[in-house]
Design a protein around this motif. Structure first.
Motif, short mmCIF file in Angstrom:
data_model
loop_
_atom_site.label_atom_id
_atom_site.label_comp_id
_atom_site.label_asym_id
_atom_site.label_seq_id
_atom_site.Cartn_x
_atom_site.Cartn_y
_atom_site.Cartn_z
N MET A 46 0.95 -1.14 -0.02
CA MET A 46 -0.21 0.22 -0.07
C MET A 46 0.96 1.27 0.14
O MET A 46 0.40 2.21 0.52
CB MET A 46 -0.94 0.03 1.18
CG MET A 46 -2.00 -1.10 0.93
SD MET A 46 -3.06 -1.46 2.08
CE MET A 46 -4.01 0.10 2.31
N ARG A 49 -2.26 3.13 -3.11
CA ARG A 49 -3.41 2.50 -2.87
C ARG A 49 -4.64 3.20 -3.31
O ARG A 49 -4.43 4.34 -3.87
CB ARG A 49 -3.52 1.97 -1.44
CG ARG A 49 -3.03 2.77 -0.37
CD ARG A 49 -3.43 4.32 -0.32
NE ARG A 49 -5.07 4.43 -0.06
CZ ARG A 49 -5.97 5.37 -0.38
NH1 ARG A 49 -5.21 6.35 -0.99
NH2 ARG A 49 -6.97 5.35 -0.11
N GLY A 50 -6.02 2.80 -3.13
CA GLY A 50 -7.06 3.44 -3.72
C GLY A 50 -7.50 2.62 -4.93
O GLY A 50 -6.75 2.38 -5.91
N ALA A 51 -8.49 2.46 -5.40
CA ALA A 51 -9.08 1.36 -6.41
C ALA A 51 -8.66 1.96 -7.60
O ALA A 51 -7.97 1.18 -8.53
CB ALA A 51 -10.41 1.21 -6.21
N ARG A 85 -3.91 -7.54 -4.92
CA ARG A 85 -5.15 -6.95 -4.07
C ARG A 85 -6.53 -7.57 -4.75
O ARG A 85 -6.88 -7.13 -5.96
CB ARG A 85 -5.23 -5.64 -3.46
CG ARG A 85 -3.96 -5.25 -2.89
CD ARG A 85 -3.98 -3.73 -2.51
NE ARG A 85 -5.24 -3.73 -1.19
CZ ARG A 85 -5.38 -2.49 -0.68
NH1 ARG A 85 -5.09 -1.61 -1.34
NH2 ARG A 85 -6.28 -2.60 0.34
N CYS A 148 -11.88 6.94 5.07
CA CYS A 148 -10.51 6.42 4.25
C CYS A 148 -10.02 7.50 3.33
O CYS A 148 -10.23 8.71 4.03
CB CYS A 148 -10.97 4.93 3.26
SG CYS A 148 -9.62 4.11 2.88
N ALA A 154 -5.91 8.53 -4.31
CA ALA A 154 -6.39 7.35 -5.10
C ALA A 154 -6.54 7.40 -6.20
O ALA A 154 -7.09 6.10 -6.79
CB ALA A 154 -7.64 7.15 -3.89
N THR A 160 -12.44 10.90 -5.93
CA THR A 160 -13.92 10.72 -6.26
C THR A 160 -14.67 11.35 -5.15
O THR A 160 -15.20 12.46 -5.29
CB THR A 160 -14.29 9.30 -6.35
OG1 THR A 160 -13.62 8.35 -5.11
CG2 THR A 160 -13.73 8.53 -7.32
N GLN A 187 -5.85 5.62 6.76
CA GLN A 187 -6.01 6.45 5.40
C GLN A 187 -6.68 7.70 5.86
O GLN A 187 -6.30 8.87 5.06
CB GLN A 187 -6.44 5.58 4.39
CG GLN A 187 -5.71 4.41 4.05
CD GLN A 187 -6.29 3.24 4.66
OE1 GLN A 187 -6.49 3.15 5.78
NE2 GLN A 187 -5.96 2.16 4.01
N ALA A 225 -15.43 3.81 -3.20
CA ALA A 225 -16.09 2.20 -3.49
C ALA A 225 -14.80 1.52 -4.28
O ALA A 225 -14.05 2.18 -4.75
CB ALA A 225 -17.12 2.23 -4.38
N ASP A 226 -14.86 0.26 -3.60
CA ASP A 226 -13.87 -0.67 -4.36
C ASP A 226 -14.27 -1.77 -5.13
O ASP A 226 -13.63 -2.06 -6.45
CB ASP A 226 -13.00 -1.51 -3.39
CG ASP A 226 -11.76 -0.46 -2.80
OD1 ASP A 226 -12.28 0.39 -1.84
OD2 ASP A 226 -10.67 -0.62 -3.19
N ASN A 236 -16.43 -1.02 0.27
CA ASN A 236 -15.40 -0.19 0.51
C ASN A 236 -14.70 -0.34 1.85
O ASN A 236 -14.96 -1.18 2.48
CB ASN A 236 -16.22 1.46 0.41
CG ASN A 236 -15.34 2.55 0.62
OD1 ASN A 236 -14.14 2.56 -0.38
ND2 ASN A 236 -15.50 3.43 1.49
N LYS A 237 -13.93 0.69 2.33
CA LYS A 237 -12.93 0.53 3.28
C LYS A 237 -13.93 0.09 4.36
O LYS A 237 -14.66 0.50 4.97
CB LYS A 237 -12.25 1.73 3.67
CG LYS A 237 -11.36 1.65 4.79
CD LYS A 237 -10.21 0.71 4.82
CE LYS A 237 -9.18 0.57 3.55
NZ LYS A 237 -8.59 -0.68 3.37
O1 MRU Z 1 -7.10 -0.21 1.19
P1 MRU Z 1 -7.22 1.16 0.48
O2 MRU Z 1 -6.70 2.13 1.10
O3 MRU Z 1 -6.59 0.96 -1.09
O4 MRU Z 1 -8.63 1.29 0.33
C1 MRU Z 1 -9.20 2.43 -0.29
C2 MRU Z 1 -10.74 2.79 -0.27
O5 MRU Z 1 -11.22 2.15 0.27
C3 MRU Z 1 -11.20 3.62 -1.11
O6 MRU Z 1 -12.35 4.30 -0.56
C4 MRU Z 1 -11.61 3.37 -2.40
O7 MRU Z 1 -10.37 2.50 -2.92
C5 MRU Z 1 -12.00 4.48 -3.12
S1 MRU Z 1 -10.63 5.34 -3.89
C6 MRU Z 1 -11.12 6.53 -4.95
#
Ligand code: MRU
Length: 341
Positions: A46, A49-51, A85, A148, A154, A160, A187, A225-226, A236-237
């Motif tokens: 990480m 990170r971030g989707a 991931r 998060c 991200a 977003t 985060q 959201a992921d 999501n987180k």
């Molecule tokens: O584990 P992470 O830090 O990658 O988690 C990130 C999140 O949960 C974010 O809210 C998500 O990826 C959206 S980022 C635009």
């Protein structure tokens, strides 16, 4: 604004330069990723990170291998990166695009570089649109709870959830942000507070267990959201589901902000979204000091599922899906707006 770049591909050196997010807010340190192993490690640990950002990093990670012009080794690297991931669907989505291009490119490097740049550019543009649509939800001096980091750190753009806040700020609405610290990797405390204050957004960090105390004061809660399933259930987180429950109890509108690349239309409901389980050490230790008794077990899921009926709306680059459900998301899927659906 913004004043930082979480990721940059440099073609002359065939290198990806990333801002190491594990060092923030203390140090602004950049790392040079030269191999697929470097990219895998950076995603897994990480450092980035971030989707959306991990999808973009993986796309350029594949470009790093492309000079060989050997399809087999490129596809192997792609599978390896995809395994870093499991929850953020943007990662597998970007890798599928890269593999499809690899399968039909004569000059692999050229084809793959162009595709990675397109993925990056599309994400930057999606963030702008999400910001524009989402800012309509923000009234002047709105208090907004976030979780998060769904910001510029991200994504390739303004973020977003935080993209909505930056856009509202640019409209002189002066939003005030309450950022949940987001245990265990913080985060919210480390990253969201860093990027928002760098951009002069009024920010308060609260510990996760203060969310119920401050929620009644909020005008809005917005999260990223992921992975979003066909019925609108959203991964999501970890902690997002709890926030949604608290928001509903207090009649605070709860919005998810995400690009279309975060939807997985092949997943029917949240029950089928794979949840990443991370190392127990992330909870067992704090600042390298043991904080949990040795004989205690640990659960450390990185994400949770918020059921669609707790979500007031999903802000995408194509507009806002109010009260998301399967019918509305199927309509989005079939609208043909995204050629990669
Ligand atoms: O584990 P992470 O830090 O990658 O988690 C990130 C999140 O949960 C974010 O809210 C998500 O990826 C959206 S980022 C635009």
């Amino acid at each position: 604004m913004l004043g930082f770049k979480p990721l940059e591909y440099r073609q002359t050196a065939n290198t990806i330069v990333i801002l190491d997010q594990t060092q923030l807010p203390e140090k602004e340190m950049y790392k040079h990723l030269k191999t697929v192993d470097d990219v895998y490690e950076a995603i897994k640990s990480m450092k980035l990170r971030g989707a959306p950002l991990i999808g973009i990093a993986a796309a350029y990670g594949i470009v790093l291998t492309a000079h060989s012009n050997e399809l087999e080794s490129i596809l192997k690297a792609a599978d390896y990166l995809e395994s870093a991931r499991p929850t953020a669907v943007n990662l597998s989505w970007a890798i599928k695009r890269m593999k499809d291009v690899a399968a039909k490119s004569k000059n692999l490097f050229e084809g793959l570089l162009k595709e990675a740049q397109a993925i990056e550019q599309e994400d930057r543009s999606a963030c702008q649109y999400i910001g524009q649509y989402g800012s309509e939800l923000v009234k002047a001096h709105a208090k907004i709870m976030v979780h998060c980091n769904a910001g510029a750190l991200a994504t390739a753009g303004i973020g977003t959830a935080l993209g909505i806040i930056y856009t509202a700020e640019s409209q002189n609405k002066n939003p005030v942000v309450y950022a949940c610290e987001t245990r265990p990797l913080l985060q919210g405390a480390r990253l969201t507070s860093w990027e928002l204050t760098k951009n002069r957004i009024k920010t308060y960090v609260i510990s996760d267990n203060m969310a119920a105390t401050y929620m009644p004061e909020m005008d809005l809660a917005i999260v990223g959201a992921d992975c979003i399933a066909l019925n609108g259930d959203t991964a999501n987180k970890i902690g997002t589901r709890g926030l949604a429950i608290i928001a509903r109890y207090n009649n605070v509108p709860f919005y998810v902000a995400a690009p279309l690349s975060t939807f997985d239309f092949s997943i029917e409901t949240g029950a089928d979204i794979p949840i990443e389980m991370r190392s127990e050490d992330e909870l067992r230790k704090f600042n390298n000091k043991k904080i949990v008794a040795d004989r205690a077990g640990i659960y450390n899921p990185a994400f949770d599922i918020t059921p669609a009926d707790l979500i007031s709306g999903i802000v995408t680059e194509k507009g806002i899906i109010e009260r998301p459900d399967r019918t509305k998301i199927e309509r989005l899927k079939n609208s043909g707006l995204n050629k990669y659906l």
